[in-house]
Design a protein around this motif. Sequence first.
Motif, short mmCIF file in Angstrom:
data_model
loop_
_atom_site.label_atom_id
_atom_site.label_comp_id
_atom_site.label_asym_id
_atom_site.label_seq_id
_atom_site.Cartn_x
_atom_site.Cartn_y
_atom_site.Cartn_z
N TRP A 82 6.22 2.44 -2.18
CA TRP A 82 5.01 2.48 -3.22
C TRP A 82 5.37 3.58 -4.29
O TRP A 82 6.33 4.22 -4.17
CB TRP A 82 4.09 3.41 -2.25
N GLU A 83 4.47 3.41 -5.17
CA GLU A 83 4.60 4.29 -6.35
C GLU A 83 3.38 5.14 -6.24
O GLU A 83 2.19 4.77 -5.90
CB GLU A 83 4.19 3.33 -7.55
N PHE A 84 3.48 6.65 -5.90
CA PHE A 84 2.68 7.39 -5.71
C PHE A 84 2.54 8.47 -6.63
O PHE A 84 3.57 9.06 -7.10
CB PHE A 84 2.67 7.86 -4.16
N ARG A 106 0.24 2.76 -5.58
CA ARG A 106 0.22 1.34 -5.80
C ARG A 106 1.46 0.62 -4.92
O ARG A 106 2.58 1.37 -4.84
CB ARG A 106 0.79 1.05 -7.19
N ASN A 107 1.18 -0.43 -4.18
CA ASN A 107 2.22 -1.25 -3.62
C ASN A 107 2.86 -2.19 -4.18
O ASN A 107 2.05 -3.37 -4.60
CB ASN A 107 1.43 -1.79 -2.42
N PRO A 108 4.01 -2.22 -4.98
CA PRO A 108 4.27 -3.14 -5.94
C PRO A 108 4.95 -4.35 -5.22
O PRO A 108 5.73 -5.29 -5.72
CB PRO A 108 5.32 -2.62 -6.64
N THR A 109 5.16 -4.41 -4.01
CA THR A 109 5.64 -5.76 -3.13
C THR A 109 4.69 -6.66 -2.67
O THR A 109 3.53 -6.64 -3.38
CB THR A 109 6.10 -4.98 -1.78
N ASP A 110 5.23 -7.60 -2.18
CA ASP A 110 4.62 -8.86 -1.91
C ASP A 110 3.94 -8.82 -0.52
O ASP A 110 3.79 -10.10 -0.07
CB ASP A 110 5.44 -10.12 -2.45
N GLN A 111 3.92 -7.85 0.05
CA GLN A 111 3.40 -7.86 1.47
C GLN A 111 2.50 -6.45 1.65
O GLN A 111 2.62 -5.72 0.94
CB GLN A 111 4.57 -7.95 2.42
N PRO A 112 1.64 -6.67 2.73
CA PRO A 112 0.62 -5.42 3.09
C PRO A 112 1.50 -4.25 3.48
O PRO A 112 2.62 -4.56 4.38
CB PRO A 112 -0.19 -5.91 3.93
N ILE A 113 1.36 -3.16 3.21
CA ILE A 113 2.08 -2.00 3.70
C ILE A 113 0.98 -1.09 3.95
O ILE A 113 0.21 -0.69 3.44
CB ILE A 113 3.08 -1.37 2.84
N VAL A 114 1.25 -0.44 5.35
CA VAL A 114 0.31 0.84 5.64
C VAL A 114 1.03 2.05 5.54
O VAL A 114 2.29 2.29 6.10
CB VAL A 114 -0.19 0.78 7.48
N THR A 133 -12.85 18.86 2.38
CA THR A 133 -14.05 18.09 3.15
C THR A 133 -14.07 16.62 3.12
O THR A 133 -14.68 15.93 3.85
CB THR A 133 -15.31 18.34 2.07
N GLU A 134 -13.04 15.99 2.44
CA GLU A 134 -12.70 14.72 2.23
C GLU A 134 -11.14 14.42 1.84
O GLU A 134 -10.94 15.02 0.94
CB GLU A 134 -13.77 13.77 1.44
N CYS A 135 -10.51 13.66 2.36
CA CYS A 135 -9.04 13.31 2.09
C CYS A 135 -8.50 12.11 2.52
O CYS A 135 -8.82 11.74 3.58
CB CYS A 135 -8.11 14.64 2.56
N PHE A 136 -7.94 11.26 1.55
CA PHE A 136 -7.30 10.10 2.10
C PHE A 136 -6.27 10.16 3.13
O PHE A 136 -5.87 9.37 3.73
CB PHE A 136 -6.63 9.24 0.74
N CYS A 137 -5.68 11.62 3.31
CA CYS A 137 -4.86 11.94 4.38
C CYS A 137 -5.22 11.89 5.66
O CYS A 137 -4.65 12.00 6.68
CB CYS A 137 -4.01 13.21 3.94
N PHE A 138 -6.58 11.75 6.02
CA PHE A 138 -7.34 11.92 7.23
C PHE A 138 -7.17 10.73 8.03
O PHE A 138 -7.30 10.69 9.24
CB PHE A 138 -8.76 12.12 7.07
N THR A 139 -6.86 9.54 7.15
CA THR A 139 -6.75 8.06 7.79
C THR A 139 -5.43 7.53 7.38
O THR A 139 -5.04 7.99 6.02
CB THR A 139 -7.84 7.31 7.91
N GLN A 140 -4.94 6.34 7.89
CA GLN A 140 -3.89 5.49 7.33
C GLN A 140 -4.62 4.73 6.06
O GLN A 140 -5.44 4.50 6.07
CB GLN A 140 -3.37 4.55 8.37
N GLN A 141 -3.53 4.31 5.15
CA GLN A 141 -3.94 3.70 4.09
C GLN A 141 -3.34 2.44 3.87
O GLN A 141 -2.29 2.49 3.98
CB GLN A 141 -3.80 4.62 2.84
N ASN A 146 0.77 -5.85 -4.15
CA ASN A 146 0.30 -5.39 -5.49
C ASN A 146 -0.90 -4.72 -5.82
O ASN A 146 -1.48 -4.94 -6.79
CB ASN A 146 0.43 -6.67 -6.63
N GLU A 147 -1.37 -4.30 -4.80
CA GLU A 147 -2.69 -3.57 -4.85
C GLU A 147 -2.54 -1.93 -5.18
O GLU A 147 -1.66 -1.28 -5.01
CB GLU A 147 -3.50 -3.32 -3.47
N SER A 148 -3.30 -1.52 -6.09
CA SER A 148 -3.69 -0.06 -6.44
C SER A 148 -4.56 0.65 -5.98
O SER A 148 -5.74 -0.28 -5.78
CB SER A 148 -3.38 0.05 -7.99
N LYS A 149 -4.55 1.62 -5.63
CA LYS A 149 -5.66 2.28 -5.17
C LYS A 149 -5.92 3.92 -5.71
O LYS A 149 -4.77 4.66 -5.78
CB LYS A 149 -6.09 2.47 -3.69
#
Length: 202
Positions: A82-84, A106-114, A133-141, A146-149
């Motif tokens: 990933w690009e992070f 961002r996931n620049p590959t052609d497959q889903p990655i967790v 109080t809230e963080c993306f690290c609390f759960t898997q992403q 090619n998705e960015s978030k």
Amino acid sequence: MSEMKTTEKLTPHRKLVRKLVLLAVGMFGFGFAMWPLYGVFCDLTGLGGRGIKIEAEPVSMEQSDRRIKIRFDATTNSALPWEFQAIDKVDTVALGKMSEALYLARNPTDQPIVGQAMYNVTPPEASLYFVKTECFCFTQQLLHANESKEMPVYYFIQPDLPEYIKEITLSYTFYRNENADAVAMMADADAATVTSADAGKQ
């Protein structure tokens, strides 16, 4: 006579076996104790985010006039393609004020990655006053091909932060979860099959 010689030869071997058995037992015991010892170490140093306080709901906190600089770091494990990055690398916030930090993955590959993010705070003692109080690290992403978030973190620094702490660094490292990858790929394949079937009916 020959029996005595045989006994003399066996004695050193028995001693060696005893030593090896004791060594194996000792290594097992050490390995068993490593996890709680690691937990204590993380609590004392803030490694892995241990010591950081987490609040499920926003809390009312008296703000302070004192402000402190926060640095935001972002890295990925070598197994995760990933690009992070942190969108804002540095911010200055008032103690006790709810603040937001944004990261971009961002996931620049052609497959889903967790991925799963691990975090820590430096200096380690600052983790005792860092409240999320809230963080993306609390759960898997999950990022599809090619998705960015954008990934937000909501936090505040307690007003009783020691005066000698002038700057805090919040660091995240993303790791790949290959088991979850397989589940995500199967879900994508099923979705593609359904889409193809629906298209064939039209």
